[in-house]
Scaffold this motif. Sequence first.
Motif, PDB file in Angstrom:
ATOM      1  N   LYS A 138       7.964 -19.412  10.585  1.00  0.00           N
ATOM      2  CA  LYS A 138       8.769 -18.351   9.983  1.00  0.00           C
ATOM      3  C   LYS A 138       7.849 -17.154   9.734  1.00  0.00           C
ATOM      4  CE  LYS A 138      12.215 -21.358   7.816  1.00  0.00           C
ATOM      5  NZ  LYS A 138      13.281 -20.911   8.707  1.00  0.00           N
ATOM      6  N   ARG A 139       7.692 -16.358  10.761  1.00  0.00           N
ATOM      7  CA  ARG A 139       6.725 -15.267  10.730  1.00  0.00           C
ATOM      8  C   ARG A 139       7.122 -14.197   9.723  1.00  0.00           C
ATOM      9  NH1 ARG A 139       6.375 -13.383  16.785  1.00  0.00           N
ATOM     10  NH2 ARG A 139       8.642 -13.495  16.539  1.00  0.00           N
ATOM     11  N   ARG A 140       6.111 -13.604   9.106  1.00  0.00           N
ATOM     12  CA  ARG A 140       6.319 -12.502   8.172  1.00  0.00           C
ATOM     13  C   ARG A 140       5.686 -11.240   8.733  1.00  0.00           C
ATOM     14  NH1 ARG A 140       5.517 -15.080   2.079  1.00  0.00           N
ATOM     15  NH2 ARG A 140       6.995 -16.821   2.340  1.00  0.00           N
ATOM     16  N   ALA A 141       6.320 -10.122   8.471  1.00  0.00           N
ATOM     17  CA  ALA A 141       5.914  -8.882   9.115  1.00  0.00           C
ATOM     18  C   ALA A 141       4.936  -8.075   8.264  1.00  0.00           C
ATOM     19  CB  ALA A 141       7.153  -8.037   9.422  1.00  0.00           C
ATOM     20  N   HIS A 142       4.176  -7.216   8.951  1.00  0.00           N
ATOM     21  CA  HIS A 142       3.328  -6.200   8.332  1.00  0.00           C
ATOM     22  C   HIS A 142       3.875  -4.881   8.844  1.00  0.00           C
ATOM     23  CE1 HIS A 142      -1.044  -4.717   7.448  1.00  0.00           C
ATOM     24  NE2 HIS A 142      -0.126  -4.108   6.751  1.00  0.00           N
ATOM     25  N   LEU A 143       4.577  -4.149   7.992  1.00  0.00           N
ATOM     26  CA  LEU A 143       5.385  -3.055   8.519  1.00  0.00           C
ATOM     27  C   LEU A 143       5.322  -1.797   7.656  1.00  0.00           C
ATOM     28  CD1 LEU A 143       8.005  -3.352   6.454  1.00  0.00           C
ATOM     29  CD2 LEU A 143       8.585  -5.180   8.007  1.00  0.00           C
ATOM     30  N   PRO A 144       5.680  -0.645   8.238  1.00  0.00           N
ATOM     31  CA  PRO A 144       5.743   0.603   7.484  1.00  0.00           C
ATOM     32  C   PRO A 144       6.961   0.610   6.566  1.00  0.00           C
ATOM     33  CG  PRO A 144       6.456   0.965   9.732  1.00  0.00           C
ATOM     34  CD  PRO A 144       5.928  -0.441   9.674  1.00  0.00           C
ATOM     35  N   VAL A 145       6.856   1.320   5.445  1.00  0.00           N
ATOM     36  CA  VAL A 145       7.930   1.350   4.461  1.00  0.00           C
ATOM     37  C   VAL A 145       8.860   2.531   4.750  1.00  0.00           C
ATOM     38  CG1 VAL A 145       8.490   1.415   2.004  1.00  0.00           C
ATOM     39  CG2 VAL A 145       6.324   0.404   2.766  1.00  0.00           C
ATOM     40  N   HIS A 193      10.473   3.505  -0.038  1.00  0.00           N
ATOM     41  CA  HIS A 193       9.188   3.938  -0.587  1.00  0.00           C
ATOM     42  C   HIS A 193       9.378   4.605  -1.940  1.00  0.00           C
ATOM     43  CE1 HIS A 193       5.412   6.210  -0.989  1.00  0.00           C
ATOM     44  NE2 HIS A 193       4.893   5.302  -0.179  1.00  0.00           N
ATOM     45  N   ARG A 194      10.383   5.447  -2.053  1.00  0.00           N
ATOM     46  CA  ARG A 194      10.648   6.119  -3.337  1.00  0.00           C
ATOM     47  C   ARG A 194      11.028   5.109  -4.407  1.00  0.00           C
ATOM     48  NH1 ARG A 194      13.078   9.854   0.268  1.00  0.00           N
ATOM     49  NH2 ARG A 194      15.139   8.924  -0.087  1.00  0.00           N
ATOM     50  N   ARG A 195      11.832   4.131  -4.039  1.00  0.00           N
ATOM     51  CA  ARG A 195      12.261   3.121  -5.012  1.00  0.00           C
ATOM     52  C   ARG A 195      11.079   2.237  -5.427  1.00  0.00           C
ATOM     53  NH1 ARG A 195      13.509   0.525  -8.553  1.00  0.00           N
ATOM     54  NH2 ARG A 195      15.491  -0.537  -9.044  1.00  0.00           N
ATOM     55  N   LEU A 196      10.202   1.930  -4.502  1.00  0.00           N
ATOM     56  CA  LEU A 196       9.030   1.122  -4.825  1.00  0.00           C
ATOM     57  C   LEU A 196       8.074   1.876  -5.744  1.00  0.00           C
ATOM     58  CD1 LEU A 196       8.260  -0.572  -1.379  1.00  0.00           C
ATOM     59  CD2 LEU A 196       8.986  -1.726  -3.480  1.00  0.00           C
ATOM     60  N   ASP A 241       0.863  -1.177   0.000  1.00  0.00           N
ATOM     61  CA  ASP A 241       0.000   0.000   0.000  1.00  0.00           C
ATOM     62  C   ASP A 241       0.907   1.236   0.000  1.00  0.00           C
ATOM     63  OD1 ASP A 241      -1.773   2.065   0.414  1.00  0.00           O
ATOM     64  OD2 ASP A 241      -2.943   1.007   1.942  1.00  0.00           O
ATOM     65  N   LEU A 242       1.194   1.748  -1.192  1.00  0.00           N
ATOM     66  CA  LEU A 242       2.094   2.881  -1.290  1.00  0.00           C
ATOM     67  C   LEU A 242       1.470   4.150  -0.721  1.00  0.00           C
ATOM     68  CD1 LEU A 242       3.669   2.294  -4.827  1.00  0.00           C
ATOM     69  CD2 LEU A 242       4.733   1.948  -2.591  1.00  0.00           C
ATOM     70  N   ARG A 243       0.161   4.263  -0.781  1.00  0.00           N
ATOM     71  CA  ARG A 243      -0.498   5.463  -0.256  1.00  0.00           C
ATOM     72  C   ARG A 243      -0.358   5.527   1.262  1.00  0.00           C
ATOM     73  NH1 ARG A 243      -6.414   6.832  -2.338  1.00  0.00           N
ATOM     74  NH2 ARG A 243      -5.119   7.029  -4.219  1.00  0.00           N
ATOM     75  N   ALA A 244      -0.594   4.400   1.921  1.00  0.00           N
ATOM     76  CA  ALA A 244      -0.461   4.352   3.380  1.00  0.00           C
ATOM     77  C   ALA A 244       0.974   4.092   3.819  1.00  0.00           C
ATOM     78  CB  ALA A 244      -1.379   3.273   3.955  1.00  0.00           C
ATOM     79  N   GLY A 245       1.825   3.653   2.863  1.00  0.00           N
ATOM     80  CA  GLY A 245       3.215   3.360   3.195  1.00  0.00           C
ATOM     81  C   GLY A 245       3.378   2.100   4.027  1.00  0.00           C
TER      82      GLY A 245
END
Length: 245
Positions: free
Chosen positions: A136-143, A148-151, A118-122
């Motif tokens: 093997k847990r996966r994260a939900h995290l801020p960018v 963010h610019r590269r994405l 979600d690039l809008r919410a980052g």
Amino acid sequence: MEFWEGRTVADISRETCRRFEQQRGRSAGTVRRELGVLRASINHAFREGRLTRTVSVRLPERPEGRDRWLTQAEALALYKASMKEPRVRLHLPLFILIGLYTGQRKEAILSLRWAQVDLRAGLIDFNTPGARRTNKRRAHLPVPPTLHRRLRRARERGTELGFVVHENSQRLKDIKRGFNSACIRAGLANVTPHTLRHTCATWLMQRGVSIWEASGYLGMSRETLERVYGHHHPEFLQNAAKALN
């Protein structure tokens, strides 16, 4: 299979596990994982009623965690080298940046789709929709802003439902070959894609991020983070040292 073929569960003992380790000729970590699968299989068969009892599977001692991480100069050299690899320069640099800035495992990065970003919410959710959750847990995290610019630039070249890291819109099965080539070009030794995760965890500790927040960001247990990377934290054992002043 060469060692265990023809044996029964009753043949499994501490001694046969030792002999397997000797004959296998691989690292203690590899043998530990393989015997761990054997133990899990036996326990599963017992729970399903196919065995009347379980047996003890001896595992080698847990090896020390790898402490190979990249300095900022090494990370920059790797990133620049990846852009000079003709075949992979469109996806390898992005893979490296995501690894460095999020600390997620290789499979989590390669399976990441734009629908999870979600690039809008980052925000990035590395949990694949509908997939079974594992240890093997996966994260939900801020960018982070740099990522963010590269994405955003990469998003302009992709499709809404496609993979973030891809080659001609196809999911990459592995990235080891191009990654190794970039490491050679950058003059880096003993570096694998998983080193990016080590690097992110180390940088978080060196910058004084709390164990609780860093473990959530990495999708790593606090126990593992403290045991493997805690000594990089600027406050590591400082209270003990001050107490002896």
